[in-house]
Design an enzyme around this catalytic site. Sequence first.
Site, PDB file in Angstrom:
ATOM      1  N   LEU A  33      39.480  39.855  37.389  1.00 31.50           N
ATOM      2  CA  LEU A  33      38.599  40.289  38.470  1.00 31.50           C
ATOM      3  C   LEU A  33      37.370  41.030  37.945  1.00 31.50           C
ATOM      4  O   LEU A  33      37.422  41.750  36.958  1.00 31.50           O
ATOM      5  CB  LEU A  33      39.379  41.200  39.426  1.00 31.50           C
ATOM      6  CG  LEU A  33      40.627  40.563  40.041  1.00 31.50           C
ATOM      7  CD1 LEU A  33      41.355  41.573  40.926  1.00 31.50           C
ATOM      8  CD2 LEU A  33      40.272  39.316  40.843  1.00 31.50           C
ATOM      9  N   HIS A  34      36.257  40.831  38.668  1.00 31.85           N
ATOM     10  CA  HIS A  34      35.015  41.560  38.380  1.00 31.85           C
ATOM     11  C   HIS A  34      34.415  41.986  39.717  1.00 31.85           C
ATOM     12  O   HIS A  34      35.021  41.747  40.788  1.00 31.85           O
ATOM     13  CB  HIS A  34      34.070  40.682  37.560  1.00 31.85           C
ATOM     14  CG  HIS A  34      33.864  39.299  38.142  1.00 31.85           C
ATOM     15  ND1 HIS A  34      33.266  39.088  39.364  1.00 31.85           N
ATOM     16  CD2 HIS A  34      34.222  38.069  37.690  1.00 31.85           C
ATOM     17  CE1 HIS A  34      33.218  37.807  39.626  1.00 31.85           C
ATOM     18  NE2 HIS A  34      33.813  37.154  38.628  1.00 31.85           N
ATOM     19  N   GLY A  36      32.195  40.761  41.517  1.00 33.76           N
ATOM     20  CA  GLY A  36      32.023  39.668  42.485  1.00 33.76           C
ATOM     21  C   GLY A  36      33.266  39.532  43.354  1.00 33.76           C
ATOM     22  O   GLY A  36      33.187  39.492  44.592  1.00 33.76           O
ATOM     23  N   HIS A  37      34.431  39.501  42.701  1.00 32.06           N
ATOM     24  CA  HIS A  37      35.686  39.432  43.461  1.00 32.06           C
ATOM     25  C   HIS A  37      35.842  40.664  44.356  1.00 32.06           C
ATOM     26  O   HIS A  37      36.251  40.564  45.517  1.00 32.06           O
ATOM     27  CB  HIS A  37      36.885  39.395  42.505  1.00 32.06           C
ATOM     28  CG  HIS A  37      36.936  38.206  41.592  1.00 32.06           C
ATOM     29  ND1 HIS A  37      36.731  38.298  40.248  1.00 32.06           N
ATOM     30  CD2 HIS A  37      37.195  36.898  41.843  1.00 32.06           C
ATOM     31  CE1 HIS A  37      36.858  37.099  39.688  1.00 32.06           C
ATOM     32  NE2 HIS A  37      37.143  36.229  40.640  1.00 32.06           N
ATOM     33  N   LYS A 149      28.522  32.141  45.018  1.00 33.26           N
ATOM     34  CA  LYS A 149      28.423  31.738  43.601  1.00 33.26           C
ATOM     35  C   LYS A 149      28.923  30.299  43.419  1.00 33.26           C
ATOM     36  O   LYS A 149      28.337  29.530  42.685  1.00 33.26           O
ATOM     37  CB  LYS A 149      29.249  32.718  42.773  1.00 33.26           C
ATOM     38  CG  LYS A 149      29.817  32.210  41.498  1.00 33.26           C
ATOM     39  CD  LYS A 149      28.911  32.506  40.344  1.00 33.26           C
ATOM     40  CE  LYS A 149      29.423  31.947  39.050  1.00 33.26           C
ATOM     41  NZ  LYS A 149      30.861  31.850  38.925  1.00 33.26           N
ATOM     42  N   SER A 185      31.024  36.211  36.384  1.00 34.35           N
ATOM     43  CA  SER A 185      32.031  35.154  36.317  1.00 34.35           C
ATOM     44  C   SER A 185      33.109  35.594  35.348  1.00 34.35           C
ATOM     45  O   SER A 185      32.813  36.230  34.328  1.00 34.35           O
ATOM     46  CB  SER A 185      31.389  33.855  35.817  1.00 34.35           C
ATOM     47  OG  SER A 185      32.390  32.953  35.384  1.00 34.35           O
ATOM     48  N   SER A 186      34.341  35.227  35.644  1.00 32.61           N
ATOM     49  CA  SER A 186      35.430  35.518  34.703  1.00 32.61           C
ATOM     50  C   SER A 186      35.172  34.826  33.373  1.00 32.61           C
ATOM     51  O   SER A 186      35.641  35.267  32.330  1.00 32.61           O
ATOM     52  CB  SER A 186      36.765  35.040  35.278  1.00 32.61           C
ATOM     53  OG  SER A 186      36.965  35.597  36.561  1.00 32.61           O
ATOM     54  N   ARG A 187      34.418  33.723  33.400  1.00 30.19           N
ATOM     55  CA  ARG A 187      34.161  32.968  32.164  1.00 30.19           C
ATOM     56  C   ARG A 187      33.080  33.615  31.302  1.00 30.19           C
ATOM     57  O   ARG A 187      32.903  33.211  30.142  1.00 30.19           O
ATOM     58  CB  ARG A 187      33.789  31.521  32.498  1.00 30.19           C
ATOM     59  CG  ARG A 187      34.984  30.732  33.054  1.00 30.19           C
ATOM     60  CD  ARG A 187      34.700  29.242  33.161  1.00 30.19           C
ATOM     61  NE  ARG A 187      35.916  28.487  33.386  1.00 30.19           N
ATOM     62  CZ  ARG A 187      36.348  28.079  34.588  1.00 30.19           C
ATOM     63  NH1 ARG A 187      35.659  28.368  35.672  1.00 30.19           N
ATOM     64  NH2 ARG A 187      37.472  27.400  34.697  1.00 30.19           N
TER      65      ARG A 187
HETATM   66  P1  AMP Z   1      37.542  32.622  40.981  1.00 35.25           P
HETATM   67  O1  AMP Z   1      38.484  33.705  40.589  1.00 35.25           O
HETATM   68  O2  AMP Z   1      36.523  32.296  39.944  1.00 35.25           O
HETATM   69  O3  AMP Z   1      38.248  31.409  41.535  1.00 35.25           O
HETATM   70  O4  AMP Z   1      36.699  33.203  42.191  1.00 35.25           O
HETATM   71  C1  AMP Z   1      37.334  33.697  43.339  1.00 35.25           C
HETATM   72  C2  AMP Z   1      36.311  33.921  44.408  1.00 35.25           C
HETATM   73  O5  AMP Z   1      35.351  34.874  43.960  1.00 35.25           O
HETATM   74  C3  AMP Z   1      35.540  32.656  44.781  1.00 35.25           C
HETATM   75  O6  AMP Z   1      35.357  32.617  46.183  1.00 35.25           O
HETATM   76  C4  AMP Z   1      34.234  32.837  44.059  1.00 35.25           C
HETATM   77  O7  AMP Z   1      33.155  32.167  44.687  1.00 35.25           O
HETATM   78  C5  AMP Z   1      34.063  34.347  44.162  1.00 35.25           C
HETATM   79  N1  AMP Z   1      33.136  34.823  43.126  1.00 35.25           N
HETATM   80  C6  AMP Z   1      33.207  34.573  41.801  1.00 35.25           C
HETATM   81  N2  AMP Z   1      32.158  35.119  41.162  1.00 35.25           N
HETATM   82  C7  AMP Z   1      31.389  35.710  42.113  1.00 35.25           C
HETATM   83  C8  AMP Z   1      30.159  36.429  42.090  1.00 35.25           C
HETATM   84  N3  AMP Z   1      29.493  36.659  40.967  1.00 35.25           N
HETATM   85  N4  AMP Z   1      29.679  36.891  43.263  1.00 35.25           N
HETATM   86  C9  AMP Z   1      30.338  36.659  44.423  1.00 35.25           C
HETATM   87  N5  AMP Z   1      31.504  35.996  44.515  1.00 35.25           N
HETATM   88  C10 AMP Z   1      32.020  35.519  43.379  1.00 35.25           C
END
Ligand code: AMP
Length: 281
Positions: A33-34, A36-37, A149, A185-187
């Site tokens: 998590l960051h 954004g999450h 994103k 991004s987690s990446r």
């Molecule tokens: P993930 O863990 O990458 O599958 O992302 C989970 C959720 O967090 C998804 O709805 C992504 O679009 C959202 N997310 C990821 N990165 C960001 C970001 N930088 N800003 C806003 N939402 C994000």
Amino acid sequence: MNIYRSVGETRAACRVLRASGRRLGLVPTMGALHEGHLSLVRAARAQCDAVAVSLFVNPTQFGPTEDLAKYPRPFERDRALLEKEGVEILFSPSADEMYPKGEGTWVVVDGLSEKLDGHSRPGHFRGVATVVSKLFHILEPDAAFFGQKDAAQSAIIRRLVRDLNFPVKVVICPIVREPDGLAMSSRNTYLSPEERPRALVLRQSLIRVEENFRAGERNAARLSVAAREVFAAQPQVRLDYFEIVDPDTLDPIEQVSQPALAAVAAYVGNTRLIDNAILRD
Ligand code: AMP
């Protein structure tokens, strides 16, 4: 915060919560998590009475040569962050719990699943649409929160909810960025110190396109050429796609006459990153 690993326990806990009249918000994530999450968690808290987060690195949305095995899984850190945000339910199943042996049912959003990232990552959006449908059935949220994103993913989930009549309100939240503009991004943790500054080219290409758009350019081909020029100046980064599309259908557009999605994906070393901007008057 209650942590659940099984589908049955999770569904029961969510039903108890909703039976007391509380609106449940779900934030699906793959963990690591960051901010954004966490922005999605905060939006869910603001709009709902209780928040559930799912933390599941979904194998069906990874291609055979992608980063499923090395995807970061800092569970304890994630757990602590969510606890601090006041999350009630954390659903963190194993792959076997989510996909019983012999499973063969998929959710495919025809017409969208093969566009943008779906083109470069065949099967990716089938995995996303399937796991999100399963999460909606398991947790039965009133609202679900996703990030802009992942713009193509957002379009697919909006369409999925409409087409299959899920009683879920889909809320799309703005992109959260690092101070220098890189979309979180987690990446991003894969990037080496040399690669990290190069990754800014994604955002820079979008800024150039936004500038040209504001200066009056409405021709999508010419806007895309400007973005490609920005990439040409950073040859160590390999552009996957830069496209200007309708934000709902993901179809390419020729003239930007209503809000359009400028979406980009590129490889910085081995790390594939995405970003986007909405072009609107
Ligand atoms: P993930 O863990 O990458 O599958 O992302 C989970 C959720 O967090 C998804 O709805 C992504 O679009 C959202 N997310 C990821 N990165 C960001 C970001 N930088 N800003 C806003 N939402 C994000």
